[in-house]
Design a protein around this motif. Sequence first.
Motif, mmCIF file in Angstrom:
data_model
loop_
_atom_site.group_PDB
_atom_site.id
_atom_site.type_symbol
_atom_site.label_atom_id
_atom_site.label_comp_id
_atom_site.label_asym_id
_atom_site.label_seq_id
_atom_site.Cartn_x
_atom_site.Cartn_y
_atom_site.Cartn_z
ATOM 1 N N TYR A 195 59.923 -29.206 49.181
ATOM 2 C CA TYR A 195 60.001 -30.628 48.840
ATOM 3 C C TYR A 195 61.384 -31.179 49.175
ATOM 4 O O TYR A 195 61.515 -32.297 49.672
ATOM 5 C CB TYR A 195 59.704 -30.825 47.355
ATOM 6 N N TYR A 252 61.876 -34.298 51.468
ATOM 7 C CA TYR A 252 62.401 -35.471 50.773
ATOM 8 C C TYR A 252 63.707 -35.926 51.415
ATOM 9 O O TYR A 252 63.940 -37.118 51.599
ATOM 10 C CB TYR A 252 62.627 -35.143 49.299
ATOM 11 N N ASP A 290 57.570 -41.451 47.244
ATOM 12 C CA ASP A 290 58.146 -40.241 46.663
ATOM 13 C C ASP A 290 57.165 -39.078 46.684
ATOM 14 O O ASP A 290 57.577 -37.916 46.572
ATOM 15 C CB ASP A 290 58.585 -40.507 45.215
#
Length: 525
Positions: free
Chosen positions: A105, A109, A351
């Motif tokens: 992640y 991200y 997100d």
Amino acid sequence: MANPTLLGMITGFFTNARTTPVVLIILLSAISFYTSYDGLVRFSFATPEEASLVSLIVLGLVVFCIQLVLVYALRKMALSRRWMAKVRWLPLYMLMMSISVFFSYGFYYKLLRAEGFAQENFTAQLNQVRDGAQDYLLAFEAVERGSKQLKLYSERRAREEEKFGGSCGDGSVPGKGPRRTFRNNEALVFSAIAKSIEPLGQQVRRDIGQLQNIIENYRPDTQDVMSLQNEINGIIHEINTRRNAPVLAESSRVIAQRVGEKRQRIVPTAAGSIPCPDSTITLNGNAMLKSIEFLPFMEDVQLFNPFDQRNVLNRAMDVIRSIPGLAVAWWKNEDLKPLMEHGKDSTRRDDYVPLLLGALVDFVLLIVGLADGYISRRRNWMSADFEGDYFSAEDVSKLRAITDMKHLASNVQPYLYDSLGQCFFVIPSSPVHGNRMASELLELFEVLASERIKPAMLRQVPYAWIPRSVRNEVYAILGDDAEHLTYNVYRMSAMQWDELKQALSMAVVPAGEPEESDAPCTWPY
């Protein structure tokens, strides 16, 4: 058979039907490994440059073991024929997948969302600081106004007592006396309080002005996020310490002794203390005490640093923790917006994209692995029931009337040229006297070209045009006649040739089986 080139071997490996799923699994595993490794390294160290070689190797080994267990569990599920065995390995795969997705992640991200969220977080936090500073300034101005009102009112009452008397409500006459002395002293006390609070107010305004100046003049290219955060929090700490300044504490103590019931015995005389009630001083004094007591406390800012992996993974935890609540709200058909908006920690749909990307890689890996296992079992490799996409054992058994299928694979090898993942068969284009196998191969490939493979890509090609390695093989078989023949070139993909060889190996005529008639062969539909 002509020796394949290195490029041909590589291309053939990647395009072969049996190796393509393996290639996909390797590539997806490599992607998952790199993204997880990158996230774990950045989580363990503030910057990758701080990590030693030994640390990087150890972390790489950890991620490699996670990925190895994940692929091992996948293969166990894919190759098992029993559903209970698949279910037994699924929890292990999901656990390794969760660990891999969590660390990956950070990579996705940082790549897709970190800078955008950092800007949003920066804006939200600085707006919060501005609002907090403005609230603090308004609250402190209320304290200043209260002190000035007490000062002005007490001075006016002192003058009234001097000129007219009766300021304490008991009809006293003007002139010198305890009431006049008390009023004059009270005016001096409130004046001193107002004067002592005034410099404190100037300090508060200076701190808030400096805070706003830092926010407005911040430039990301000249100052990093952490230094900005420390500078802002330093000023916020200074502002918060003003709440407990000795001046305010002493002012509160003095005012508290001069309001309400305490004014019933407040004027000292020779016979004892006498009252001097004053509702205005009580009202303004209590208001000032409340203003001092409820001066707001400004919270420190925690700016999101997109280059700090700990911040990124903490953000990942915020996003992951929000998923169950959002799922329940979605199931109940409730509005998701209130759950996603929490000031600086608010989430957006963007997100969740990095999380989905990390999960998508391992999910596709799961699908490819299970599909490969299913296809492998359906094709019945190394079985008389073999069934491929192009050829099956049953198909080959119906071609026995043309040639000896048992030895076809070995007989056709000299005519095979492998290049760039394609198999080219260079077959004499007319029957060869004294060489029955060459004639049977021509008939066989013409039959195959009618249904299963593409027609001959080249016909009547002179001997000099065929590849040198094939010429040598053909010359060794046909002798001098090879130079006077022409040739047809047939093409198969590596997948087709691989399936044909598998079908040939599984369709051997059992010993003692009677020979088939020489009836013409027809390709089964």
